[in-house]
Enzyme design. Structure first.
Site, PDB file in Angstrom:
ATOM      1  N   ASP A 141      49.672  50.796  29.691  1.00  0.00           N
ATOM      2  CA  ASP A 141      48.271  50.446  29.452  1.00  0.00           C
ATOM      3  C   ASP A 141      47.684  51.161  28.244  1.00  0.00           C
ATOM      4  O   ASP A 141      46.574  50.864  27.813  1.00  0.00           O
ATOM      5  CB  ASP A 141      47.417  50.733  30.694  1.00  0.00           C
ATOM      6  CG  ASP A 141      47.444  52.191  31.130  1.00  0.00           C
ATOM      7  OD1 ASP A 141      47.939  53.049  30.370  1.00  0.00           O
ATOM      8  OD2 ASP A 141      46.956  52.476  32.248  1.00  0.00           O
ATOM      9  N   SER A 177      41.378  58.983  37.360  1.00  0.00           N
ATOM     10  CA  SER A 177      42.791  58.612  37.443  1.00  0.00           C
ATOM     11  C   SER A 177      43.705  59.590  36.714  1.00  0.00           C
ATOM     12  O   SER A 177      44.883  59.726  37.078  1.00  0.00           O
ATOM     13  CB  SER A 177      42.999  57.200  36.877  1.00  0.00           C
ATOM     14  OG  SER A 177      42.504  57.118  35.549  1.00  0.00           O
ATOM     15  N   HIS A 201      46.837  55.913  30.251  1.00  0.00           N
ATOM     16  CA  HIS A 201      47.254  56.982  31.157  1.00  0.00           C
ATOM     17  C   HIS A 201      48.567  57.615  30.698  1.00  0.00           C
ATOM     18  O   HIS A 201      49.471  56.900  30.260  1.00  0.00           O
ATOM     19  CB  HIS A 201      47.413  56.436  32.576  1.00  0.00           C
ATOM     20  CG  HIS A 201      46.139  55.914  33.148  1.00  0.00           C
ATOM     21  ND1 HIS A 201      45.765  54.586  33.033  1.00  0.00           N
ATOM     22  CD2 HIS A 201      45.145  56.538  33.818  1.00  0.00           C
ATOM     23  CE1 HIS A 201      44.589  54.417  33.620  1.00  0.00           C
ATOM     24  NE2 HIS A 201      44.195  55.588  34.108  1.00  0.00           N
TER      25      HIS A 201
END
Length: 210
Positions: free
Chosen positions: A182, A29, A185
């Site tokens: 979060d 990601s 990221h």
């Protein structure tokens, strides 16, 4: 007639030189640009940075959110199409989050690097450092696999994807400003910091490929 041949040769050589270096970015990601608008993820921002710094390059996004090193290994062969000239490998973060044995992660990364070596492709291996959540032995094994594999295969090494964020003095502010909600990221500003720091290593990879 001779002059025409010379001109034709010059044009062919110039055309070949103008072909961009194709770099595949195999990752998770962090590479894919999770949580960010199109154009603000790692690959498009790095593409722009490279162009602004004089590189003729096509950076391909082979990032898959949630991917582990095993996932990267499973798709490395079809990622490395015949026109790919170099490879960035950014994997291991999800292995870490899941507590996967570093020996397993290392074996998977080894397989990816073997695939690149078989095609004689230069590689930039992007590492990461483990927290102490799984104990000192786990951390030591995880942290060591990137520099050791890089040395074994003669790749370029960028030791830690998050290095420029970790270098900021106020870590609480860094998390607020440069990470998404979060806490994992990078935000758009975080991506900018990562790209600015990693960019010279990618430029070196492009030069190796050329």
């Amino acid at each position: 007639m001779l002059a025409l041949k010379v001109i034709t040769t010059i044009l062919l050589v110039s055309g070949a030189a103008a072909q961009p270096v194709v770099v595949a970015a195999l990752g998770d990601s962090l590479t894919a640009g999770y949580g960010l608008p199109q154009g603000e993820g790692f690959v498009p921002v790095m593409q722009t940075w490279l162009e602004e710094n004089g590189a003729e390059v096509e950076l391909r996004n082979a990032g898959v959110s949630g991917d582990t090193t095993a996932g990267g290994l499973s798709r490395v062969d079809w990622t490395l199409t015949d026109d790919v000239d170099a490879l960035i490998v950014e994997l291991g973060g999800n292995d870490l989050l899941r507590g996967i044995d570093p020996a397993v992660s290392r074996e998977n990364l080894d397989g990816i690097l073997q695939a690149a070596q078989a095609r004689e492709l230069p590689v930039l291996l992007v590492g990461m450092t483990a927290s102490g959540n799984f104990g000192p032995e786990f951390k030591a094994a995880f942290d060591a696999m990137y520099p050791e594999l890089s040395a074994q295969y003669g790749t370029l090494l960028y030791p830690n994807f998050f290095a420029p964020l970790l270098a900021l003095e106020d870590q609480a502010a860094a998390r607020r400003e440069h990470l998404q909600g979060d806490g994992i990221h990078p935000s758009a500003s975080g991506v900018e910091l990562v790209v600015e720091a990693m960019g010279p290593s990618v430029l070196e990879l492009v030069e190796q490929a050329r």
